[in-house]
Design an enzyme around this catalytic site. Structure first.
Site, short mmCIF file in Angstrom:
data_model
loop_
_atom_site.label_atom_id
_atom_site.label_comp_id
_atom_site.label_asym_id
_atom_site.label_seq_id
_atom_site.Cartn_x
_atom_site.Cartn_y
_atom_site.Cartn_z
N ASP A 71 33.85 32.88 45.89
CA ASP A 71 32.54 32.55 46.46
C ASP A 71 32.60 31.26 47.27
O ASP A 71 31.65 30.94 47.99
CB ASP A 71 31.49 32.42 45.34
CG ASP A 71 31.29 33.73 44.60
OD1 ASP A 71 31.47 34.79 45.22
OD2 ASP A 71 30.98 33.69 43.40
N ASP A 98 31.51 42.53 45.97
CA ASP A 98 30.77 41.75 44.98
C ASP A 98 29.59 42.53 44.41
O ASP A 98 29.36 42.56 43.20
CB ASP A 98 30.28 40.45 45.62
CG ASP A 98 30.64 39.23 44.79
OD1 ASP A 98 31.48 39.37 43.89
OD2 ASP A 98 30.09 38.15 45.03
#
Length: 547
Positions: free
Chosen positions: A447, A394
């Site tokens: 997420d 990420d």
């Protein structure tokens, strides 16, 4: 043993769910506002006296012959007077063409406080602003020669500038529309203002609740399913004694365990797929993603609905019919499937409508819950490797990819900047209700899904270890996830909506809490390796809901 509807004909479902689990992990999109972002400061445009304005978006409302018309959006310059933020403080002012059109030399027409529209031309932006101010203009609208917006800065050798009128740049298509208005009407008036975003939009609160609620529901379903399997295992062992021993793999055939190798490979596979999306992102490729999302969303919605309805329609759920290609399918599944398929198709048709986000969120939540019920991390070691890899993934693709691609690959893919559309569908999103710039608050499936695997594991462990909420790990893992996501939105607002990698904040909170508590309570070794408490005997002594 009689097939249960809760496994949902898993032989036909397993291949699909594994593919979509990978797809969802790949789309670990940053939690970010997708539209109406304030344009951010740029290191290549440092502030200095007379040239220290923040880059802000500016609304240009028009009136043609006294009637309110369209609104355009431009970007304010680093130099010049700051633009008012409240609409009530902005004055309606006549719009006039400059002469010469590029405003690179003194104007021949004298102005009485008009806003002048000029072409970009070849001279400096500050030169245009100075000539416009000398001619009596109250503001200058510079029309770019491209459809993109541009940051107007000062030259390195320009110091102590004293430009007292605001300057705004507009894209080429907006300039063409204004030009047409001036040619076809007797008067055109404009109003310039740059409204500020609210510190917190209620959309972010709802998105937080959706993410936390999704993990909560999926965790309880996962733990409940694991307990049911353990109960059936115990009954089978009692009935069969030593004649038909059952293995853990057989009893858990409806679940897919992640191992450390697949967790590490995630970074490589996900990165390759993300680059593929970045390079191929276009309207046709987005349509392919929409089709894939509809298939996965319909399957997930069907799984959730059948599991809920089975409680009231057990006979229908336990009655099967053989269907070509799919094999044995329950009558309940056959009844629910057309509804789910129709819902996914309707969303695909109306996904760009103002209400399209509702269908996308329903399909997305159903798919995430289904994946979290099927895909599992067997112990804390695998969960730590998976989240650590996702953490690095990420951060790299949100922040560090700008060094290689000159833009954030993750943010470009999440927004769909190269497709001309609203971005990829593998996101939960809610419109920003009280934001004058509109747009959506979004969070990538990854997420929610990736931390959710570890949170669901914590509840399964608590149930097998017979721990209550306070003494267990699930409550604290949920709180840690919620705090991590909350910090993400705090950072998002502090950065004026600039995309943030949510896992940057969620992973340290979630893993840190889990590992710290495990070490303090002396359970870390068991959590790290076995993933379940030591059992006294081979038979699992759990009480079913029916007893």
């Amino acid at each position: 043993m009689k097939a249960s509807e809760f496994v949902m004909g898993f032989e036909r479902f397993r291949s699909l769910i594994c593919v979509y689990a990978i797809l969802l992990v790949v789309f670990s999109s940053p939690a970010k506002v997708t539209a109406g972002d304030i344009v951010h400061d740029d290191d290549s445009a440092p502030k200095k006296p007379g040239c220290e304005n923040d880059f802000v978006l500016v609304k240009i409302q028009t009136w043609v012959d006294g009637k309110e018309d369209v609104e355009f959006v431009g970007v304010g310059a680093r130099f010049g007077k700051k633009i008012v933020s409240k609409e009530k403080n902005a004055q309606q002012t006549r719009l006039t063409r400059s002469n010469p059109r590029d405003c690179c030399s003194p104007l021949t027409n004298k102005l009485a406080g008009d806003v002048i529209m000029v072409d970009r031309g070849n001279c400096k932006f500050t030169t245009k602003a100075n000539y416009a101010e000398d001619a009596g203009a109250s503001a200058v609208l510079i029309i770019n020669n491209q459809k993109e917006l541009y940051k107007m800065v000062c030259e390195p050798n320009e110091t102590d500038l004293d430009i007292k009128i605001p300057a705004v740049i507009l894209p080429h298509d907006a300039g063409a529309s204004l030009e047409k208005m001036l040619s076809n009407s007797s008067s055109v008036f404009v109003q310039l203002y740059s409204p500020r975003r609210p510190v917190v939009d209620i959309a972010e609160v709802f998105l937080w609740l959706m993410a936390v609620g999704t993990i909560l529901c999926a965790s309880y379903w996962s733990a409940w399913s694991a307990r049911e399997v353990a109960i059936e295992q115990d009954k089978f062992l009692k009935d069969a004694s030593d004649e038909a021993p059952i293995t853990k793999g057989a009893s858990l055939s409806n679940m897919v365990d992640i191992n450390t190798t697949s967790a590490v490979l995630f970074v490589v596979i996900a990165s390759c797929f993300l680059i593929l999306l970045y390079k191929l992102m276009s309207s046709w490729f987005l349509d392919v993603l929409v089709v894939l999302f509809c298939i996965g969303g319909a399957e997930g919605l069907q799984t959730c609905l059948v599991a809920l309805l089975y409680r009231w329609f057990k006979h229908t759920g336990d009655s099967f019919i053989k269907v070509p290609f799919f094999g044995a399918v329950s009558y309940l599944t056959l009844a629910v499937s057309p509804v789910c398929i129709a819902f996914a198709v309707l969303w695909a048709v109306y996904r760009n409508a103002s209400f399209g986000w509702i269908g996308q969120d329903i399909l997305g939540i159903a798919l995430i819950i289904t994946v979290l019920q099927i895909v599992r991390v067997p112990n804390l070691k695998v969960g730590t490797v998976l989240l650590s890899c996702a953490f690095m993934y990420d951060i790299f693709w949100v922040f560090l990819s700008t060094k290689l691609f000159h833009e954030s690959v993750m943010i470009v893919v999440a927004q769909g900047d190269k497709s001309g559309e609203d971005g990829i569908p593998m996101l939960l999103k809610i419109p920003r209700l009280f934001d004058p710039w509109g747009g959506f608050s979004i969070i990538g499936f990854g997420d929610i899904l990736l931390p959710g695997l570890v949170v669901a594991f914590s509840l399964r462990y608590d149930w097998f270890a017979k721990k209550n909420l306070r003494d267990g790990y699930f409550l604290w893992a949920m709180i840690a996830y919620g705090l991590g996501l909350l910090i993400t939105y705090v950072a998002l607002n502090l950065m004026d909506g600039h995309g943030q990698p949510a896992l940057l904040y969620i992973v340290p909170f979630t893993l840190g809490t889990f590992i710290t508590l495990g070490k303090k309570r002396g359970d870390l070794q068991t959590l790290w390796t076995r993933g379940e408490p030591e059992r006294v005997c081979s038979h699992v002594r759990l009480e079913s809901n029916e007893e």
